[in-house]
Design a protein around this motif. Structure first.
Motif, PDB file in Angstrom:
ATOM      1  N   VAL A  83       9.568  32.009   2.291  1.00  0.00           N
ATOM      2  CA  VAL A  83       8.668  32.615   3.039  1.00  0.00           C
ATOM      3  C   VAL A  83       8.271  31.315   3.905  1.00  0.00           C
ATOM      4  CG1 VAL A  83       8.178  34.336   1.584  1.00  0.00           C
ATOM      5  CG2 VAL A  83       6.898  32.398   1.612  1.00  0.00           C
ATOM      6  N   TYR A  84       8.018  31.547   5.170  1.00  0.00           N
ATOM      7  CA  TYR A  84       7.275  30.576   6.187  1.00  0.00           C
ATOM      8  C   TYR A  84       6.067  31.237   6.679  1.00  0.00           C
ATOM      9  CZ  TYR A  84      11.359  27.466   5.834  1.00  0.00           C
ATOM     10  OH  TYR A  84      12.481  26.609   5.288  1.00  0.00           O
ATOM     11  N   ALA A  85       4.901  30.632   6.735  1.00  0.00           N
ATOM     12  CA  ALA A  85       3.727  31.272   7.305  1.00  0.00           C
ATOM     13  C   ALA A  85       3.567  30.483   8.534  1.00  0.00           C
ATOM     14  CB  ALA A  85       2.572  31.021   6.493  1.00  0.00           C
ATOM     15  N   ALA A  86       3.589  31.302   9.801  1.00  0.00           N
ATOM     16  CA  ALA A  86       3.388  30.431  11.101  1.00  0.00           C
ATOM     17  C   ALA A  86       1.808  30.099  11.079  1.00  0.00           C
ATOM     18  CB  ALA A  86       3.837  31.469  12.054  1.00  0.00           C
ATOM     19  N   ALA A  87       1.641  28.807  11.500  1.00  0.00           N
ATOM     20  CA  ALA A  87       0.103  28.286  11.346  1.00  0.00           C
ATOM     21  C   ALA A  87      -0.453  28.120  12.719  1.00  0.00           C
ATOM     22  CB  ALA A  87       0.061  27.094  10.318  1.00  0.00           C
ATOM     23  N   HIS A  88      -1.716  28.285  12.670  1.00  0.00           N
ATOM     24  CA  HIS A  88      -2.212  28.035  13.981  1.00  0.00           C
ATOM     25  C   HIS A  88      -2.797  26.548  14.183  1.00  0.00           C
ATOM     26  CE1 HIS A  88      -5.748  28.235  11.574  1.00  0.00           C
ATOM     27  NE2 HIS A  88      -6.648  28.204  12.693  1.00  0.00           N
ATOM     28  N   VAL A  89      -3.193  26.361  15.431  1.00  0.00           N
ATOM     29  CA  VAL A  89      -3.835  24.967  15.438  1.00  0.00           C
ATOM     30  C   VAL A  89      -5.370  25.039  15.651  1.00  0.00           C
ATOM     31  CG1 VAL A  89      -1.735  23.698  16.504  1.00  0.00           C
ATOM     32  CG2 VAL A  89      -3.314  24.702  17.921  1.00  0.00           C
ATOM     33  N   ALA A 138      -8.280  18.877  10.580  1.00  0.00           N
ATOM     34  CA  ALA A 138      -8.453  20.167  10.114  1.00  0.00           C
ATOM     35  C   ALA A 138      -7.206  21.088  10.085  1.00  0.00           C
ATOM     36  CB  ALA A 138      -9.486  20.765  10.989  1.00  0.00           C
ATOM     37  N   THR A 139      -6.379  20.724  11.366  1.00  0.00           N
ATOM     38  CA  THR A 139      -5.052  21.489  11.384  1.00  0.00           C
ATOM     39  C   THR A 139      -4.339  21.052  10.252  1.00  0.00           C
ATOM     40  OG1 THR A 139      -5.426  21.499  13.928  1.00  0.00           O
ATOM     41  CG2 THR A 139      -3.195  21.513  13.020  1.00  0.00           C
ATOM     42  N   LEU A 140      -4.011  19.812   9.825  1.00  0.00           N
ATOM     43  CA  LEU A 140      -3.151  19.593   8.884  1.00  0.00           C
ATOM     44  C   LEU A 140      -3.625  19.999   7.397  1.00  0.00           C
ATOM     45  CD1 LEU A 140      -2.153  15.782  10.289  1.00  0.00           C
ATOM     46  CD2 LEU A 140      -0.837  18.051  10.248  1.00  0.00           C
ATOM     47  N   ALA A 141      -4.846  20.026   7.372  1.00  0.00           N
ATOM     48  CA  ALA A 141      -5.546  20.515   6.074  1.00  0.00           C
ATOM     49  C   ALA A 141      -5.176  22.066   6.075  1.00  0.00           C
ATOM     50  CB  ALA A 141      -6.920  20.441   6.070  1.00  0.00           C
ATOM     51  N   GLY A 179       6.105  28.092   2.555  1.00  0.00           N
ATOM     52  CA  GLY A 179       6.406  27.096   3.766  1.00  0.00           C
ATOM     53  C   GLY A 179       5.704  27.251   5.010  1.00  0.00           C
ATOM     54  N   VAL A 180       5.710  26.387   5.992  1.00  0.00           N
ATOM     55  CA  VAL A 180       4.845  26.237   6.952  1.00  0.00           C
ATOM     56  C   VAL A 180       5.845  26.487   8.324  1.00  0.00           C
ATOM     57  CG1 VAL A 180       3.502  25.228   8.705  1.00  0.00           C
ATOM     58  CG2 VAL A 180       2.724  25.278   6.297  1.00  0.00           C
ATOM     59  N   ALA A 181       5.862  27.267   9.185  1.00  0.00           N
ATOM     60  CA  ALA A 181       6.606  27.308  10.574  1.00  0.00           C
ATOM     61  C   ALA A 181       5.412  26.864  11.562  1.00  0.00           C
ATOM     62  CB  ALA A 181       6.881  28.774  10.851  1.00  0.00           C
ATOM     63  N   ASP A 182       5.886  25.784  11.906  1.00  0.00           N
ATOM     64  CA  ASP A 182       5.009  25.072  13.011  1.00  0.00           C
ATOM     65  C   ASP A 182       5.512  24.919  14.247  1.00  0.00           C
ATOM     66  OD1 ASP A 182       2.420  24.061  13.441  1.00  0.00           O
ATOM     67  OD2 ASP A 182       2.924  22.503  11.704  1.00  0.00           O
ATOM     68  N   ALA A 183       4.642  24.776  15.426  1.00  0.00           N
ATOM     69  CA  ALA A 183       4.761  24.739  16.815  1.00  0.00           C
ATOM     70  C   ALA A 183       5.296  25.892  17.147  1.00  0.00           C
ATOM     71  CB  ALA A 183       5.486  23.658  17.097  1.00  0.00           C
ATOM     72  N   MET A 184       4.812  27.221  16.750  1.00  0.00           N
ATOM     73  CA  MET A 184       5.612  28.347  17.108  1.00  0.00           C
ATOM     74  C   MET A 184       4.559  29.176  17.845  1.00  0.00           C
ATOM     75  SD  MET A 184       8.604  28.517  15.593  1.00  0.00           S
ATOM     76  CE  MET A 184       8.889  30.403  15.734  1.00  0.00           C
ATOM     77  N   ASP A 185       4.805  30.380  18.237  1.00  0.00           N
ATOM     78  CA  ASP A 185       3.732  31.046  19.133  1.00  0.00           C
ATOM     79  C   ASP A 185       2.338  31.152  18.619  1.00  0.00           C
ATOM     80  OD1 ASP A 185       5.907  32.981  17.767  1.00  0.00           O
ATOM     81  OD2 ASP A 185       4.116  34.548  18.162  1.00  0.00           O
ATOM     82  N   THR A 186       2.456  31.198  17.228  1.00  0.00           N
ATOM     83  CA  THR A 186       1.119  31.234  16.509  1.00  0.00           C
ATOM     84  C   THR A 186       0.354  30.040  16.558  1.00  0.00           C
ATOM     85  OG1 THR A 186       2.118  32.638  14.602  1.00  0.00           O
ATOM     86  CG2 THR A 186      -0.020  31.609  14.081  1.00  0.00           C
ATOM     87  N   GLN A 215     -12.411  25.661   9.563  1.00  0.00           N
ATOM     88  CA  GLN A 215     -12.690  24.854  10.672  1.00  0.00           C
ATOM     89  C   GLN A 215     -14.219  25.013  11.195  1.00  0.00           C
ATOM     90  OE1 GLN A 215      -9.581  27.413  13.095  1.00  0.00           O
ATOM     91  NE2 GLN A 215     -11.169  27.802  14.631  1.00  0.00           N
ATOM     92  N   ARG A 216     -14.708  24.140  11.818  1.00  0.00           N
ATOM     93  CA  ARG A 216     -16.328  24.303  12.005  1.00  0.00           C
ATOM     94  C   ARG A 216     -16.714  25.512  12.977  1.00  0.00           C
ATOM     95  NH1 ARG A 216     -18.292  20.288  14.731  1.00  0.00           N
ATOM     96  NH2 ARG A 216     -16.421  19.435  15.495  1.00  0.00           N
TER      97      ARG A 216
END
Length: 417
Positions: A41-47, A67-70, A81-88, A356-357
């Motif tokens: 599994v990969y979670a598509a993470a936000h920025v 904060a994004t990398l944390a 896993g992380v799916a990055d630089a996606m639409d999320t 996030q703040r």
């Protein structure tokens, strides 16, 4: 027997009338002590943006990298896993090309450090490619400037990013391209471009089919608006290049279509569900076949998702399915039409849980959902046990309501017997 007391808060209902809501508190979710085995599994993470930056539509993305990398470390610690630089991550929807490249390099470097340091029991022994997969797209091109028939321009843009992702050490995800929609005139054009990319890839990639409900500009992808015809082209590509394909990620919100496609895949090719409506049944499977996952909703429900996967690993299929089912109403709501704005709900929950703040997104996309929608998100997240810091979540919800002119005092109960 005494129980923990959680806050109660006055919330507006769909008619604007206030009602008292009693928070239920977080679920009993634990980080895994060993890597998850039965599903990949990969979670598509936000920025997460810098909160005092110019986060308005069209402005270059100013990312809060710490904060994004944390947030990615949080997902890894739960075994995902992380799916990055996606639409999320608002790829092509607020995240500009320069920020996209930096995100890929920074996230992949963090994944490499996690592997080198054996940092979390949940990912012990995993490779960098297990921890991080990044989107390969064409967002350095303006689709409006792409000439119909200019497949080479689109191919070159894809190849530029393919080289970047592979050099970072991440697994590559070949994303759908708005520019390719503009350039291509037939299914043969799609096959030509994707065949070139797959032949150029040094490692097996994930193919991503994103439906127009997520991005209307992708209508007619694979050369046809007819789903059956588009699927035939997609399957032709899979059969021809199976050895270069790790898996396919399908985001069409059509469970029956996914099951049929899953059954037809070449040996060794995974089906990573992207169905944020029907993921519980698809990940659970039919007793013979199941879907792995690459999901935006997992970035919001990751503690519950991890708990479900741990249950599957333990052979407790019913508990795993029940845990996923407990989050489904939240998923249906966050991804409700217009589905394009699902990312707002993920950022909202990130803020409520203290990751996030402030409640902001790059490109001003935090304004993409109404206050009633966010109130419902708050209630459904609490019902699923996903407000992990109830006092903080209630206080922040109170602040949001106050900014919107609604007085909603928060009171903590003295106890429940």
């Amino acid at each position: 027997m005494s129980q923990l007391a959680y806050p109660q808060i006055l919330l507006p209902n769909e008619h604007g009338e206030l009602f008292t809501y009693q928070l239920k508190g977080p679920g009993e979710f634990q980080r895994p002590s060993a890597p998850i085995q039965t599903r990949k599994v990969y979670a598509a993470a936000h920025v997460i943006p810098v909160m005092d930056a110019d986060n308005t539509p069209g402005a270059p993305a100013s990312v809060d990298w710490e904060a994004t990398l944390a947030y990615r470390h949080e997902l890894w610690s739960y075994g995902l896993g992380v799916a990055d630089a996606m639409d999320t991550a608002q790829r092509g929807m607020g995240l500009d090309y320069a920020a996209t490249c930096e995100l890929i390099n920074r996230s992949a470097a963090q994944a490499a450090a996690v592997v080198a340091e054996n940092r979390y029991p949940a990912v012990a022994g995993r490779t960098v490619r297990d921890l991080i997969a990044c989107g390969v797209g064409t967002d350095q091109l303006d689709p409006a400037q792409v000439n119909p028939g200019d497949l080479q321009q689109v191919t070159d843009a894809y190849l530029e990013m393919l080289r970047l992702v592979e050099a970072s050490g991440a697994k590559s995800i070949l994303m759908c391209s708005r520019a390719l929609v503009k350039a291509a005139s037939s299914a043969a054009d799609y096959l030509q471009v994707y065949s070139t990319l797959l032949e150029a890839a040094n490692e097996p990639v994930i193919l991503h089919w994103l439906g127009e409900m997520f991005d209307p500009a992708l209508s007619g992808y694979w050369g046809d608006t007819d789903l059956q015809a588009a699927t035939a082209t997609f399957e032709q590509l899979l059969q021809t290049h199976a050895q270069k394909i790790d898996g396919v990620k399908v985001s069409l919100l059509d469970a029956e279509h996914e099951k049929r496609l899953r059954a037809s895949l070449p040996a060794g090719v995974r089906l990573y569900t992207g169905d944020d409506f029907n993921y519980p049944e698809l990940i659970d499977g039919d007793g013979q076949l199941y879907s792995d996952a690459l999901l935006g909703i997992f970035a919001a429900i990751y503690p519950a998702a991890s708990a479900a996967l741990q249950a599957f690993d333990a052979g407790e299929q019913h508990r795993g399915r029940a845990t996923l089912d407990s989050t489904r109403d939240l998923g249906l709501h966050i991804f409700s039409a217009p589905t394009f704005y699902y990312k707002t709900g993920i950022a909202f929950l990130s803020w409520l849980n203290g990751h996030q703040r402030g409640f902001q997104m790059v490109g001003g996309l935090h304004a993409g959902r109404s206050l009633p929608h966010l109130v419902r998100t708050f209630v459904l997240a609490d019902s699923a046990g996903l407000l992990l810091r109830p006092e903080l979540a209630a206080e922040r919800m109170h602040q949001l309501l106050a900014v919107n002119g609604i007085t909603s005092p928060v009171s903590t109960l003295t106890g429940v017997s």
